[in-house]
Structure formats: C-alpha cells, structure tokens
Design a protein around this motif. Structure first.
Motif, mmCIF file in Angstrom:
data_model
loop_
_atom_site.group_PDB
_atom_site.id
_atom_site.type_symbol
_atom_site.label_atom_id
_atom_site.label_comp_id
_atom_site.label_asym_id
_atom_site.label_seq_id
_atom_site.Cartn_x
_atom_site.Cartn_y
_atom_site.Cartn_z
ATOM 1 N N VAL A 1 -10.230 8.634 13.063
ATOM 2 C CA VAL A 1 -10.573 9.693 14.006
ATOM 3 C C VAL A 1 -10.950 9.159 15.384
ATOM 4 O O VAL A 1 -10.816 9.876 16.380
ATOM 5 N N ASP A 2 -11.397 7.904 15.458
ATOM 6 C CA ASP A 2 -11.725 7.326 16.758
ATOM 7 C C ASP A 2 -10.463 6.944 17.528
ATOM 8 O O ASP A 2 -10.395 7.108 18.743
ATOM 9 N N ALA A 3 -9.454 6.458 16.814
ATOM 10 C CA ALA A 3 -8.209 6.048 17.465
ATOM 11 C C ALA A 3 -7.267 7.230 17.704
ATOM 12 O O ALA A 3 -6.432 7.176 18.607
ATOM 13 N N SER A 4 -7.393 8.278 16.888
ATOM 14 C CA SER A 4 -6.497 9.434 16.998
ATOM 15 C C SER A 4 -7.324 10.713 17.108
ATOM 16 O O SER A 4 -7.241 11.614 16.267
ATOM 17 N N GLN A 5 -8.082 10.803 18.178
ATOM 18 C CA GLN A 5 -8.967 11.951 18.367
ATOM 19 C C GLN A 5 -8.202 13.261 18.496
ATOM 20 O O GLN A 5 -8.681 14.310 18.068
ATOM 21 N N ASP A 6 -6.995 13.211 19.050
ATOM 22 C CA ASP A 6 -6.212 14.432 19.210
ATOM 23 C C ASP A 6 -5.831 15.051 17.867
ATOM 24 O O ASP A 6 -5.874 16.272 17.700
ATOM 25 N N ILE A 7 -5.501 14.220 16.880
ATOM 26 C CA ILE A 7 -5.144 14.728 15.552
ATOM 27 C C ILE A 7 -6.376 15.327 14.879
ATOM 28 O O ILE A 7 -6.316 16.419 14.311
ATOM 29 N N ALA A 8 -7.499 14.623 14.975
ATOM 30 C CA ALA A 8 -8.741 15.124 14.381
ATOM 31 C C ALA A 8 -9.142 16.447 15.018
ATOM 32 O O ALA A 8 -9.582 17.375 14.330
ATOM 33 N N TYR B 1 -10.977 9.336 8.596
ATOM 34 C CA TYR B 1 -12.083 8.407 8.431
ATOM 35 C C TYR B 1 -12.456 7.767 9.765
ATOM 36 O O TYR B 1 -11.778 7.953 10.773
ATOM 37 N N ALA B 2 -13.560 6.994 9.736
ATOM 38 C CA ALA B 2 -13.968 6.188 10.885
ATOM 39 C C ALA B 2 -14.397 4.822 10.352
ATOM 40 O O ALA B 2 -14.969 4.735 9.249
ATOM 41 N N ASP B 3 -14.137 3.771 11.119
ATOM 42 C CA ASP B 3 -14.487 2.416 10.682
ATOM 43 C C ASP B 3 -15.986 2.235 10.484
ATOM 44 O O ASP B 3 -16.416 1.466 9.643
ATOM 45 N N TRP B 4 -16.794 2.940 11.261
ATOM 46 C CA TRP B 4 -18.240 2.801 11.200
ATOM 47 C C TRP B 4 -18.883 3.669 10.116
ATOM 48 O O TRP B 4 -20.081 3.617 9.876
ATOM 49 N N CYS B 5 -18.112 4.483 9.434
ATOM 50 C CA CYS B 5 -18.613 5.470 8.468
ATOM 51 C C CYS B 5 -18.825 4.834 7.086
ATOM 52 O O CYS B 5 -17.858 4.416 6.442
ATOM 53 N N GLY B 6 -20.071 4.796 6.635
ATOM 54 C CA GLY B 6 -20.399 4.234 5.324
ATOM 55 C C GLY B 6 -19.760 4.975 4.164
ATOM 56 O O GLY B 6 -19.137 4.357 3.291
ATOM 57 N N SER C 1 0.821 -1.197 0.000
ATOM 58 C CA SER C 1 0.000 0.000 0.000
ATOM 59 C C SER C 1 0.864 1.258 0.000
ATOM 60 O O SER C 1 1.901 1.320 0.639
ATOM 61 N N LYS C 2 0.394 2.260 -0.729
ATOM 62 C CA LYS C 2 1.081 3.554 -0.780
ATOM 63 C C LYS C 2 0.472 4.525 0.228
ATOM 64 O O LYS C 2 0.759 5.706 0.192
ATOM 65 N N ILE C 3 -0.405 4.017 1.104
ATOM 66 C CA ILE C 3 -1.057 4.851 2.102
ATOM 67 C C ILE C 3 -0.410 4.603 3.460
ATOM 68 O O ILE C 3 -0.317 3.465 3.913
ATOM 69 N N THR C 4 0.013 5.677 4.110
ATOM 70 C CA THR C 4 0.652 5.578 5.419
ATOM 71 C C THR C 4 -0.405 5.722 6.510
ATOM 72 O O THR C 4 -1.085 6.746 6.570
ATOM 73 N N PRO C 5 -0.535 4.721 7.383
ATOM 74 C CA PRO C 5 -1.470 4.879 8.507
ATOM 75 C C PRO C 5 -0.848 5.785 9.571
ATOM 76 O O PRO C 5 0.302 5.606 9.964
ATOM 77 N N ILE C 6 -1.605 6.773 10.014
ATOM 78 C CA ILE C 6 -1.135 7.724 11.023
ATOM 79 C C ILE C 6 -1.801 7.358 12.348
ATOM 80 O O ILE C 6 -3.026 7.330 12.441
ATOM 81 N N THR C 7 -0.975 7.104 13.380
ATOM 82 C CA THR C 7 -1.524 6.746 14.685
ATOM 83 C C THR C 7 -1.148 7.735 15.778
ATOM 84 O O THR C 7 -1.647 7.630 16.891
ATOM 85 N N VAL D 1 -11.534 18.446 12.470
ATOM 86 C CA VAL D 1 -12.275 17.507 11.640
ATOM 87 C C VAL D 1 -13.555 17.135 12.376
ATOM 88 O O VAL D 1 -13.512 16.581 13.469
ATOM 89 N N SER D 2 -14.691 17.456 11.769
ATOM 90 C CA SER D 2 -15.973 17.177 12.410
ATOM 91 C C SER D 2 -16.884 16.318 11.550
ATOM 92 O O SER D 2 -17.946 15.917 11.994
ATOM 93 N N ALA D 3 -16.492 16.053 10.301
ATOM 94 C CA ALA D 3 -17.285 15.221 9.407
ATOM 95 C C ALA D 3 -16.372 14.179 8.786
ATOM 96 O O ALA D 3 -15.203 14.442 8.537
ATOM 97 N N MET D 4 -16.934 12.993 8.569
ATOM 98 C CA MET D 4 -16.162 11.948 7.939
ATOM 99 C C MET D 4 -16.832 11.550 6.631
ATOM 100 O O MET D 4 -18.034 11.481 6.580
ATOM 101 N N PRO D 5 -16.043 11.292 5.606
ATOM 102 C CA PRO D 5 -14.604 11.511 5.555
ATOM 103 C C PRO D 5 -14.275 12.988 5.308
ATOM 104 O O PRO D 5 -15.055 13.714 4.722
ATOM 105 N N THR D 6 -13.124 13.392 5.767
ATOM 106 C CA THR D 6 -12.559 14.705 5.469
ATOM 107 C C THR D 6 -11.155 14.472 4.937
ATOM 108 O O THR D 6 -10.388 13.721 5.534
ATOM 109 N N PHE D 7 -10.856 15.100 3.823
ATOM 110 C CA PHE D 7 -9.528 14.996 3.228
ATOM 111 C C PHE D 7 -8.849 16.351 3.358
ATOM 112 O O PHE D 7 -9.408 17.370 2.962
ATOM 113 N N LEU D 8 -7.659 16.344 3.937
ATOM 114 C CA LEU D 8 -6.870 17.572 4.040
ATOM 115 C C LEU D 8 -5.660 17.448 3.128
ATOM 116 O O LEU D 8 -4.961 16.431 3.142
#
Length: 180
Positions: free
Chosen positions: A62-69, A28-33, A2-8, A74-81
C-alpha cells in the motif's frame, strides 16, 4: 517459485483480474506487524490453492501503490479482497487466519461460479405433498395458526444465525415433517 503475483500498478491488477475468474489480493505494508504474521499463511494458501486462469493470489504494497489502495478504499492492513469476475466479492480486514482460510476454501471450491442457493426445488409453506414431508401437527385444529407461526419463526431464527442455513433448517426441531 512463488504462486503470489506482486502488483505494482493498476495495469498489473487489471491484467490479473481479466485473466483469472477469482483473485485474492493481500494489501499489506512492510512496517505492519500483523501483515508479517499472516504472510506465511497467505503464501501457503497460494501454494496449495492457486489454479491457472481460475484462482490467483496477489500482493499490493500500500505504500508503493497508494493509488490502488485508494481505489479499493483500503484503510487497514492487512486487508484481503476477493475478486470474482473482476468485482470485489468479499473483504477480510485484519490478520484473521480462519476467515482467510474460509475465503480461500470458498473461492477454490466454487471455481469462480456462484453456488446455487438451494439444491432442491423447495416446498411451499403448508404444503404436505412434498417428498418426505409429513402433515403439520395440529393443522386444522384450533391452535393451527399459532403452531404454524411458532414453527415459522423458530425455523427463521435457526437459519438466520447459522453459517449453513440449509443444514440448520434440516436439523432444526421446528422443521415441518420432523427429523429424517
């Protein structure tokens, strides 16, 4: 791979922002359709556009890294910055594939450098000495001021509501010098 880096953590994001000119982050959020719907498009864009040290793609749960969100409001999912040189340059809220593709295309074509606003030196209003320009019809007559005002506002409105202002100005019937 994958070319996507997970940020934790904030440290992960800071590291990515300092090692790449442009970074596009999917909050993103895991529960977000809608997040699940646009995820394959984001992955495909990352695979085709990622460039080492220039353009990187990352995801933040956003659930695992609430401080970054919270840091980036970030108040809506998905949000791309879209980050350029470590600063937020563009925000896309919601699962909007066309806006995401446009942002990625812009980021990959600019290679992180801001595009020049104008390719030519430009001209002054009323200057008929520029290359390829013709005198303004009616210049010097009784209706010269009205004609100039109509052309000015017509050209202004044409370019104001277009995505490519330069191309719209060139194609506008209000353009001084007519069509080429």
């Amino acid at each position: 791979m994958s070319k996507i880096t997970p940020i934790t953590s904030s440290r992960d994001l800071t590291s990515l922002l300092t090692t790449h000119t442009t970074v596009i982050v999917d909050f993103y959020a895991d529960w977000c359709g809608p997040c699940k719907t646009i995820a394959p498009i984001f992955a495909q864009l990352a695979t085709s556009h990622a460039q080492p040290k220039v353009l990187a793609f990352a995801k933040v749960d956003v659930d695992a890294s609430q401080d970054i969100a919270q840091t980036y409001s970030v108040s809506a999912m998905p949000t791309f910055l879209v980050f350029r040189n470590g600063k937020v340059a563009d925000t896309i809220r919601g699962a909007n594939p066309s806006a995401l593709r446009a942002a990625v295309a812009k980021a990959s074509s600019s290679k992180g450098a801001p595009a020049p606003a104008f390719a030519s030196g430009g001209r002054k209003l009323g200057d008929a000495s520029g290359a390829g320009s013709a005198p303004v019809p009616g210049a010097g007559g009784a209706g010269a001021g009205a004609d100039a005002m109509v052309r000015f506002f017509g050209l202004y409105l044409t370019t104001l509501f277009s995505f490519d202002a330069y191309a719209a100005a060139e194609a506008s019937p209000f353009r001084v010098g007519g069509r080429r």
